[in-house]
Scaffold this motif. Structure first.
Motif, PDB file in Angstrom:
ATOM      1  N   GLN A   1       3.202  26.901 -10.935  1.00  0.00           N
ATOM      2  CA  GLN A   1       3.774  25.559 -11.056  1.00  0.00           C
ATOM      3  C   GLN A   1       3.987  25.207 -12.531  1.00  0.00           C
ATOM      4  N   GLU A   2       4.310  26.209 -13.322  1.00  0.00           N
ATOM      5  CA  GLU A   2       4.428  26.012 -14.767  1.00  0.00           C
ATOM      6  C   GLU A   2       5.712  25.306 -15.188  1.00  0.00           C
ATOM      7  N   ARG A   3       6.684  25.259 -14.300  1.00  0.00           N
ATOM      8  CA  ARG A   3       7.954  24.624 -14.633  1.00  0.00           C
ATOM      9  C   ARG A   3       8.206  23.458 -13.693  1.00  0.00           C
ATOM     10  N   VAL A   4       8.438  22.289 -14.276  1.00  0.00           N
ATOM     11  CA  VAL A   4       8.646  21.075 -13.492  1.00  0.00           C
ATOM     12  C   VAL A   4      10.141  20.788 -13.427  1.00  0.00           C
ATOM     13  N   LEU A   5      10.634  20.611 -12.213  1.00  0.00           N
ATOM     14  CA  LEU A   5      12.058  20.368 -11.996  1.00  0.00           C
ATOM     15  C   LEU A   5      12.296  18.962 -11.464  1.00  0.00           C
ATOM     16  N   ALA A   6      13.288  18.289 -12.037  1.00  0.00           N
ATOM     17  CA  ALA A   6      13.789  17.028 -11.497  1.00  0.00           C
ATOM     18  C   ALA A   6      15.028  17.390 -10.693  1.00  0.00           C
ATOM     19  N   VAL A   7      14.952  17.196  -9.399  1.00  0.00           N
ATOM     20  CA  VAL A   7      16.030  17.589  -8.493  1.00  0.00           C
ATOM     21  C   VAL A   7      16.737  16.318  -8.018  1.00  0.00           C
ATOM     22  N   THR A   8      18.012  16.210  -8.340  1.00  0.00           N
ATOM     23  CA  THR A   8      18.787  15.052  -7.901  1.00  0.00           C
ATOM     24  C   THR A   8      19.431  15.392  -6.564  1.00  0.00           C
ATOM     25  N   ILE A   9      19.187  14.544  -5.569  1.00  0.00           N
ATOM     26  CA  ILE A   9      19.732  14.778  -4.223  1.00  0.00           C
ATOM     27  C   ILE A   9      20.448  13.511  -3.751  1.00  0.00           C
TER      28      ILE A   9
ATOM     29  N   MET B   1       0.823  -1.213   0.000  1.00  0.00           N
ATOM     30  CA  MET B   1       0.000   0.000   0.000  1.00  0.00           C
ATOM     31  C   MET B   1       0.856   1.261   0.000  1.00  0.00           C
ATOM     32  N   ARG B   2       1.867   1.298   0.863  1.00  0.00           N
ATOM     33  CA  ARG B   2       2.714   2.496   0.976  1.00  0.00           C
ATOM     34  C   ARG B   2       4.158   2.091   0.694  1.00  0.00           C
ATOM     35  N   GLN B   3       4.596   2.389  -0.516  1.00  0.00           N
ATOM     36  CA  GLN B   3       5.943   2.017  -0.934  1.00  0.00           C
ATOM     37  C   GLN B   3       6.579   3.210  -1.630  1.00  0.00           C
ATOM     38  N   VAL B   4       7.796   3.559  -1.220  1.00  0.00           N
ATOM     39  CA  VAL B   4       8.527   4.629  -1.894  1.00  0.00           C
ATOM     40  C   VAL B   4       9.064   4.060  -3.205  1.00  0.00           C
ATOM     41  N   ARG B   5       8.649   4.657  -4.306  1.00  0.00           N
ATOM     42  CA  ARG B   5       9.169   4.312  -5.624  1.00  0.00           C
ATOM     43  C   ARG B   5       9.854   5.555  -6.159  1.00  0.00           C
ATOM     44  N   ALA B   6      11.036   5.375  -6.754  1.00  0.00           N
ATOM     45  CA  ALA B   6      11.806   6.535  -7.199  1.00  0.00           C
ATOM     46  C   ALA B   6      12.787   6.147  -8.289  1.00  0.00           C
ATOM     47  N   ASP B   7      13.300   7.155  -8.940  1.00  0.00           N
ATOM     48  CA  ASP B   7      14.401   7.032  -9.889  1.00  0.00           C
ATOM     49  C   ASP B   7      15.666   7.275  -9.061  1.00  0.00           C
ATOM     50  N   TYR B   8      16.491   6.263  -8.882  1.00  0.00           N
ATOM     51  CA  TYR B   8      17.661   6.421  -8.020  1.00  0.00           C
ATOM     52  C   TYR B   8      18.816   5.580  -8.543  1.00  0.00           C
ATOM     53  N   ASP B   9      20.024   5.909  -8.051  1.00  0.00           N
ATOM     54  CA  ASP B   9      21.194   5.085  -8.321  1.00  0.00           C
ATOM     55  C   ASP B   9      21.897   4.839  -6.987  1.00  0.00           C
ATOM     56  N   ALA B  10      23.144   4.429  -7.007  1.00  0.00           N
ATOM     57  CA  ALA B  10      23.833   4.065  -5.765  1.00  0.00           C
ATOM     58  C   ALA B  10      24.003   5.243  -4.813  1.00  0.00           C
ATOM     59  N   ALA B  11      24.063   6.468  -5.341  1.00  0.00           N
ATOM     60  CA  ALA B  11      24.369   7.617  -4.490  1.00  0.00           C
ATOM     61  C   ALA B  11      23.269   8.674  -4.430  1.00  0.00           C
ATOM     62  N   THR B  12      22.382   8.694  -5.428  1.00  0.00           N
ATOM     63  CA  THR B  12      21.414   9.793  -5.514  1.00  0.00           C
ATOM     64  C   THR B  12      20.004   9.287  -5.776  1.00  0.00           C
ATOM     65  N   VAL B  13      19.040  10.178  -5.556  1.00  0.00           N
ATOM     66  CA  VAL B  13      17.635   9.902  -5.829  1.00  0.00           C
ATOM     67  C   VAL B  13      17.037  11.164  -6.457  1.00  0.00           C
TER      68      VAL B  13
ATOM     69  N   ALA C   1       7.711   6.794 -21.936  1.00  0.00           N
ATOM     70  CA  ALA C   1       8.424   8.061 -21.774  1.00  0.00           C
ATOM     71  C   ALA C   1       8.590   8.471 -20.310  1.00  0.00           C
ATOM     72  N   LEU C   2       7.900   7.792 -19.413  1.00  0.00           N
ATOM     73  CA  LEU C   2       7.993   8.127 -17.984  1.00  0.00           C
ATOM     74  C   LEU C   2       9.375   7.772 -17.442  1.00  0.00           C
ATOM     75  N   PRO C   3       9.834   8.506 -16.422  1.00  0.00           N
ATOM     76  CA  PRO C   3      11.069   8.091 -15.747  1.00  0.00           C
ATOM     77  C   PRO C   3      10.880   6.698 -15.142  1.00  0.00           C
ATOM     78  N   VAL C   4      11.935   5.922 -15.123  1.00  0.00           N
ATOM     79  CA  VAL C   4      11.861   4.572 -14.542  1.00  0.00           C
ATOM     80  C   VAL C   4      11.958   4.703 -13.021  1.00  0.00           C
ATOM     81  N   GLU C   5      10.873   4.359 -12.348  1.00  0.00           N
ATOM     82  CA  GLU C   5      10.832   4.404 -10.892  1.00  0.00           C
ATOM     83  C   GLU C   5      10.658   2.987 -10.376  1.00  0.00           C
TER      84      GLU C   5
END
Length: 194
Positions: free
Chosen positions: A64-72, A1-13, A174-178
């Motif tokens: 909210q006209e501009r969508v940002l992908a922020v890597t942290i 039901m509640r699962q964090v799904r994200a685009d991530y690698d070994a160091a960032t999300v 076309a969606l990011p792989v999460e």
């Protein structure tokens, strides 16, 4: 039901935010958030691209006209979750309402679980995580955790167009792989994942 799904690698999300052109352009140019972004307000980050698209209307809502992908950094993301408190009282997670209120008063981070969305913004059965950073967490986010910011508004508009044209398979591709984010068990307990 509640699962964090994200685009991530070994160091960032990757997390998503949507802002006005003025804030977004300054952030992309600086590689982090700078004025007119306000550090005084809570800022909400979302690991789910589709939930962000639902929230900002594919980048069409005012401010909210501009969508940002922020890597942290993953370490920053996990610190935020570890320090968080649910934005509302859930009896299964806190011994009583006083315990929740005590955590709420001292935590710089809020989390909430909202229904995930499909390509048509219809709610799905499982939940998506939203993370609200406030107080010292905003400074850590802006000054230490962010490793890059990309304006993904063109991608959002292209996917919206594919959906409008009924090309759902192409839109989905076309969606990011999460994928499920590997949360340490202690953090999963804090945020009520499962």
């Amino acid at each position: 039901m509640r699962q964090v799904r994200a685009d991530y690698d070994a160091a960032t999300v990757v997390v998503y935010q949507a802002y006005s052109a003025e804030i977004a352009e300054a952030a992309v140019a600086a590689g982090t958030f700078v004025a007119p972004f306000s550090r005084e307000r809570m800022t909400w980050i979302k690991p789910s691209f589709l939930w962000m698209m639902y929230r900002c209307g594919w980048g069409s809502k005012p401010g909210q006209e501009r969508v940002l992908a922020v890597t942290i950094t993953r370490s920053g993301f996990e610190w935020a979750l570890w320090q968080s408190c649910l934005s509302h009282y859930v009896p299964d997670m806190y011994s009583d309402q006083r315990a929740w209120m005590a955590r709420l008063r001292t935590s710089p981070v809020r989390v909430q679980w909202d229904p995930e969305r499909d390509l048509h913004h219809r709610p799905l059965a499982h939940r998506s995580l939203q993370v609200g950073l406030g107080g010292p967490a905003v400074g850590l986010y802006v000054d230490r955790w962010i490793t890059g910011i990309r304006d993904v508004t063109p991608e959002a508009r292209r996917i919206k167009g594919l959906v409008a044209d009924g090309k759902l398979d192409a839109a989905a591709r076309a969606l990011p792989v999460e994928r499920p984010y590997p949360l340490p068990s202690e953090i999963a307990r804090v945020i009520g994942a499962g």
